[in-house]
Design a protein around this motif. Structure first.
Motif: not given
Length: 348
Positions: A286-299
């Motif tokens: 189990s992990a906690k999503v960081d405040v940075i969230g996620h970065e979209v790099l196309g695919s």
């Protein structure tokens, strides 16, 4: 073509030793990349092979010939530098043929040899142009042609693409790879760019602080790093490294960890997944999503999270739905790397 051998090669500047006993065998026609950070000794090693730096200790052989005391011209090698170093007042044809002129090759033969090299490098329509009328990639091809025209046994490249923009670097990588397939000459190529190394090399030699950390194919280097330095240097995003005391991750593993033996644990972002699948030996944390969230790099998406107290990156296929604050991450234990203080170790 020629083989190259380094036998306990060393280089010191005063009391500072920058190359600390390099042993390496390079086969006929092999494309070998010396890869490492700035100051690791890769360019110095190349320059000793070229005869541009004196050798402090050790031996260099080209085929079976000891070349330590030979003048650069006597070594039958050619070097392409980071700077094109073309003569601005000369045409492409004159730049490529300049070395032949110095070697007293007659004009007709010189023209024939230049034409052959220009054809291989697709420079024939440009032979009458001056360097100022060429693109960066064309200038680099002229520099390569100037080296090729002497038909050397060994090609040396010292970070030849670092002055080009990203798109042009990609195109030149393909050209260099295609050129090697055509001429089948031994190539030793220096870079700090892992993409160049992974896409060009038959084998990669990773140097760190003047010593060889690992030699192997790109696949071996990526999948079976022998040291934590190699694991972190190869791969983008960088491998996730966690201390063996990180309970939230260690508790997900199929076996207990002896912290006296295992100092840290690594898993690449690509080896995590957010969906349970049918791969054997899949484990879940189990992990906690960081405040940075996620970065979209196309695919793909790079998800930034916390596994216990350790920040991790997960590379996963693109998905539109937002992630919850807490997520399950899955991995195959066969893709987990274990390290003592320096070396990779295997746990059964």
């Amino acid at each position: 073509m020629a083989s190259v051998k380094f036998n306990n090669l060393k280089k010191s500047y005063g009391d500072t030793e920058v190359v600390k006993g390099v042993d390496l065998d390079i086969k006929h026609g092999e494309f070998v990349v010396l890869l490492g950070p700035s100051g690791c000794g890769k360019s110095t090693t190349l320059r000793m092979l070229a005869g541009l730096e004196d050798i402090s200790d050790g031996e260099i052989y080209i085929d079976d010939l000891l070349v330590n005391d030979l003048h650069p011209i006597e070594r039958n090698i050619a070097m392409v530098f980071q700077s094109y170093a073309l003569y601005p007042h000369m045409t492409v044809e004159e730049n490529i043929g300049f070395a032949l002129e110095n070697m007293k090759v007659d004009k007709a033969k010189r023209k024939e040899m230049v034409a052959e090299v220009a054809e291989v490098l697709e420079l024939t329509p440009l032979l009458d142009r001056k360097p100022k009328d060429l693109s960066g990639g064309q200038r680099q091809r002229v520099a390569m042609g100037r080296a090729m025209v002497r038909t050397p046994e060994v090609f040396l490249f010292d970070e030849p693409l670092s002055n080009l923009d990203a798109k042009l670097r990609g195109a030149m990588r393909k050209e260099i790879k295609a050129l090697h397939k055509r001429v089948q000459t031994t190539v030793i190529y220096v870079t700090h760019d892992q993409v160049e190394a992974m896409t060009l090399a038959d084998r990669i030699v990773i140097l760190n602080n003047g010593v060889i950390e690992q030699v192997g194919t790109p696949k071996e280097i990526f999948e079976k790093p022998r040291t934590k330095f190699v694991a972190k240097f190869i791969g983008s995003p960088e491998i996730n490294i966690m201390p063996s005391t990180e309970h939230d991750f260690v508790s997900c593993l199929p076996h207990s960890i002896d912290t006296n033996t295992v100092e840290s644990i690594g898993i690449r972002p690509q080896d995590f997944t957010l969906t349970e699948n049918d791969v054997d030996a899949t484990h879940r944390c189990s992990a906690k999503v960081d405040v940075i969230g996620h970065e979209v790099l196309g695919s793909v998406i790079h998800v930034n999270g916390l596994l216990g107290s350790k920040r991790i990156t997960i590379e996963t296929p693109y998905q539109e739905e937002d992630l919850d604050d807490h997520i399950n991450v899955y991995f195959d234990s066969r893709n987990v790397h274990y390290f003592d203080e320096n070396q990779s170790i295997t746990l059964l």
